[in-house]
Design a protein around this motif. Structure first.
Motif, PDB file in Angstrom:
ATOM      1  N   GLY A   8       0.843  -1.201   0.000  1.00 55.88           N
ATOM      2  CA  GLY A   8       0.000   0.000   0.000  1.00 55.88           C
ATOM      3  C   GLY A   8       0.874   1.244   0.000  1.00 55.88           C
ATOM      4  N   ILE A  12       0.704   7.143   3.677  1.00 54.20           N
ATOM      5  CA  ILE A  12       1.572   6.635   4.739  1.00 54.20           C
ATOM      6  C   ILE A  12       2.656   5.728   4.158  1.00 54.20           C
ATOM      7  CG2 ILE A  12       1.645   5.238   6.852  1.00 54.20           C
ATOM      8  CD1 ILE A  12       0.245   8.005   7.160  1.00 54.20           C
ATOM      9  N   GLY A  13       2.276   4.843   3.254  1.00 56.74           N
ATOM     10  CA  GLY A  13       3.219   3.857   2.734  1.00 56.74           C
ATOM     11  C   GLY A  13       4.429   4.481   2.065  1.00 56.74           C
ATOM     12  N   ARG A  35      -3.011   0.204  -9.142  1.00 60.09           N
ATOM     13  CA  ARG A  35      -3.243   0.761 -10.483  1.00 60.09           C
ATOM     14  C   ARG A  35      -2.113   1.734 -10.826  1.00 60.09           C
ATOM     15  NH1 ARG A  35      -5.535   5.819  -8.931  1.00 60.09           N
ATOM     16  NH2 ARG A  35      -5.699   5.712  -6.676  1.00 60.09           N
ATOM     17  N   ALA A  53      -1.262  -5.804  -6.596  1.00 58.25           N
ATOM     18  CA  ALA A  53      -2.158  -6.695  -5.859  1.00 58.25           C
ATOM     19  C   ALA A  53      -2.829  -7.687  -6.803  1.00 58.25           C
ATOM     20  CB  ALA A  53      -3.197  -5.857  -5.112  1.00 58.25           C
ATOM     21  N   ALA A  85       0.052  -0.678   4.677  1.00 62.23           N
ATOM     22  CA  ALA A  85      -0.480   0.695   4.697  1.00 62.23           C
ATOM     23  C   ALA A  85      -1.563   0.846   3.642  1.00 62.23           C
ATOM     24  CB  ALA A  85       0.650   1.693   4.486  1.00 62.23           C
ATOM     25  N   GLY A  88      -7.859   1.660   5.356  1.00 64.13           N
ATOM     26  CA  GLY A  88      -8.489   1.001   6.493  1.00 64.13           C
ATOM     27  C   GLY A  88      -9.504  -0.053   6.048  1.00 64.13           C
ATOM     28  N   GLN A 108      -1.800  -0.301  10.280  1.00 58.71           N
ATOM     29  CA  GLN A 108      -1.957   1.110  10.654  1.00 58.71           C
ATOM     30  C   GLN A 108      -3.242   1.305  11.453  1.00 58.71           C
ATOM     31  OE1 GLN A 108       0.830   2.826   9.905  1.00 58.71           O
ATOM     32  NE2 GLN A 108       1.412   0.824   9.058  1.00 58.71           N
ATOM     33  N   GLY A 110      -6.008   2.652  10.856  1.00 58.86           N
ATOM     34  CA  GLY A 110      -7.315   2.470  10.223  1.00 58.86           C
ATOM     35  C   GLY A 110      -7.884   1.081  10.455  1.00 58.86           C
ATOM     36  N   CYS A 140      -2.723   8.400  13.882  1.00 56.11           N
ATOM     37  CA  CYS A 140      -1.922   9.627  14.056  1.00 56.11           C
ATOM     38  C   CYS A 140      -2.330  10.397  15.308  1.00 56.11           C
ATOM     39  CB  CYS A 140      -2.070  10.505  12.828  1.00 56.11           C
ATOM     40  SG  CYS A 140      -3.768  10.760  12.315  1.00 56.11           S
ATOM     41  N   GLN A 302      -0.815  14.583  10.492  1.00 60.20           N
ATOM     42  CA  GLN A 302      -1.429  13.259  10.320  1.00 60.20           C
ATOM     43  C   GLN A 302      -0.661  12.354   9.362  1.00 60.20           C
ATOM     44  OE1 GLN A 302      -2.616  16.011   8.902  1.00 60.20           O
ATOM     45  NE2 GLN A 302      -3.041  15.568   6.752  1.00 60.20           N
ATOM     46  N   GLU A 303       0.020  12.954   8.373  1.00 57.27           N
ATOM     47  CA  GLU A 303       0.713  12.135   7.374  1.00 57.27           C
ATOM     48  C   GLU A 303       2.088  11.666   7.863  1.00 57.27           C
ATOM     49  OE1 GLU A 303       0.271  15.652   4.844  1.00 57.27           O
ATOM     50  OE2 GLU A 303      -0.205  14.260   3.227  1.00 57.27           O
TER      51      GLU A 303
END
Ligand SMILES: NC(=O)C1=CN([C@@H]2O[C@H](COP(=O)(O)OP(=O)(O)OC[C@H]3O[C@@H](n4cnc5c(N)ncnc54)[C@H](OP(=O)(O)O)[C@@H]3O)[C@@H](O)[C@H]2O)C=CC1
Ligand SMILES: O=C(OP(=O)(O)O)[C@H](O)COP(=O)(O)O
Length: 340
Positions: A8, A12-13, A35, A53, A85, A88, A108, A110, A140, A302-303
């Motif tokens: 992911g 975050i990833g 994608r 994936a 990541a 959620g 994480q 989520g 976060c 948050q990031e």
């Protein structure tokens, strides 16, 4: 070297991948997308092997000129540990893949606590992650709460906490979410998930949290009140914050009184992506009322704040037997990160 895969490669990833790459004892063996996208192009430019994936989409990537190393299942096999990541809810579905290949995994905030049965905060329970197969880095906001509440609890004991999270509406790169013109009670019910989430790390803390969302993108703001068990000492708290490697103290003379001011400061500091890995406590807000009531404002990027926590969690689970302080120092030094 600890071989790390990031399943992911999003907000975050991609940050975790860069932070892992900066560590002397870790390497990225792969990142994943579903994608072709701008982030997939960046993964290639960073030299991260890109896995997908759904391997039936391989032609979509190749026609976009994006090289694919293989499937997510192949990526997992190449790793010692996977940082999940994905959005959620998706992470929990990946658990069976990690089990199938006998790999350690970190989720994480989520995801629910149950996905791993153990929730992590570098400042609070680093040692408890040792020897575990699965862990979850708390969200976060919860990370920001854990850091400051643990600090106050260590100094004076915390009788109870009441806190409100003013949350950003969407991440800066996200044009799909709102609100655009509203203050949304999120949730309208009390408590918000942050209090119970904090108790997965610090179970003895009496805490009630409320949360709402406003039309901004950079950082959350916490309005925090703690009842202390012993008489508080403002100077001591400020000193402890100054000495905490993951909490920054925003001095009054800087004139910074907003998340906008912090964004400018992070940018001027030359932080990658303007990331603030530290919680940002406003010095002038730190107040003791009636001897035992501690009040403060803190802003949370948050990031960013969970990124360094993921690195420590990887090291606790898959690295040599070192202390929390040693890991935190190594993580931060490798990122040229010194709390403001
Ligand atoms: N954003 C934030 O502020 C914070 C988020 N978190 C938590 O971190 C987690 C990730 O959030 P965030 O980074 O914001 O999410 P993003 O949507 O920004 O990124 C998620 C990434 O996962 C990829 N992805 C989606 N489905 C799959 C799949 N089945 N397999 C592999 N990759 C997949 C997406 O790729 P593609 O685009 O190609 O579909 C995307 O790159 C969540 O649990 C969230 O709650 C925690 C703290 C802060
Ligand atoms: O972990 C976060 O927030 P949280 O601590 O309020 O759950 C991130 O800001 C993601 O929040 P979102 O669920 O609004 O995307």
């Amino acid at each position: 070297m600890i071989k790390v895969a990031v399943n992911g490669y999003g907000t975050i990833g991609k940050r975790v991948a860069d932070a892992v790459s900066a560590q002397p004892d870790m390497e990225i063996v792969g990142v994943s997308k579903t994608r072709p996208s701008a982030e997939a192009v960046i993964a290639g430019k960073r030299g991260y092997p890109l896995y997908i994936a759904d391997i039936s989409k391989k032609a979509d990537f190749e026609s976009a000129g994006i090289a694919i190393a293989g499937s997510v299942e192949e990526m997992i096999q190449a790793a010692d540990i996977v940082v999940d990541a994905t959005p959620g809810g998706i992470g929990a579905k990946n658990r069976e893949l990690y089990e199938k290949y006998g790999k350690m995994a970190i989720w994480q905030g989520g995801e629910a606590h149950d996905v791993a049965g153990f929730s992590f905060s570098s400042s609070c329970n680093f040692d408890d992650a040792k020897g575990r197969t699965f862990a979850r880095v708390v969200s976060c906001n919860t990370t920001g709460l854990c850091r400051i509440i643990k600090l106050a609890d260590d100094a004076f004991g915390v009788e109870k906490v009441r806190a409100t999270m003013v949350r950003r509406g969407a991440d800066p790169g996200d044009s799909k979410r709102g609100p655009v013109d509203a203050i949304v009670l999120n949730p309208v019910t009390i408590p918000s998930h942050h209090g119970p989430d904090l108790q997965t790390v610090l179970p003895e803390i009496d805490i009630v949290t409320t949360a709402l969302v406003v039309p901004t993108t950079f950082m959350h703001m916490h309005i925090l009140q703690m009842d202390l068990k012993e008489t508080g000492d403002r100077d001591k708290i400020l000193e402890m914050i100054k000495n905490h490697s993951r909490i920054g103290l925003i001095k009054g003379f800087t004139g910074i009184k907003s998340t906008a001011g912090l964004k400018e400061y992070a940018s001027d500091l030359g932080r990658p992506r303007s990331d603030l890995w530290e919680s940002c406590v406003f010095e002038d807000s730190v107040s003791i009322v009636d001897d035992k009531e501690l009040y403060l404002f803190q802003a949370i990027h948050q990031e960013a704040d969970v990124v360094v926590e993921n690195v420590d969690c990887i090291r606790a689970m898959a690295g040599d037997d070192i202390t929390a302080a040693e890991s935190i120092a190594l993580t931060d030094r490798s990122l040229n990160f010194e709390a403001i």
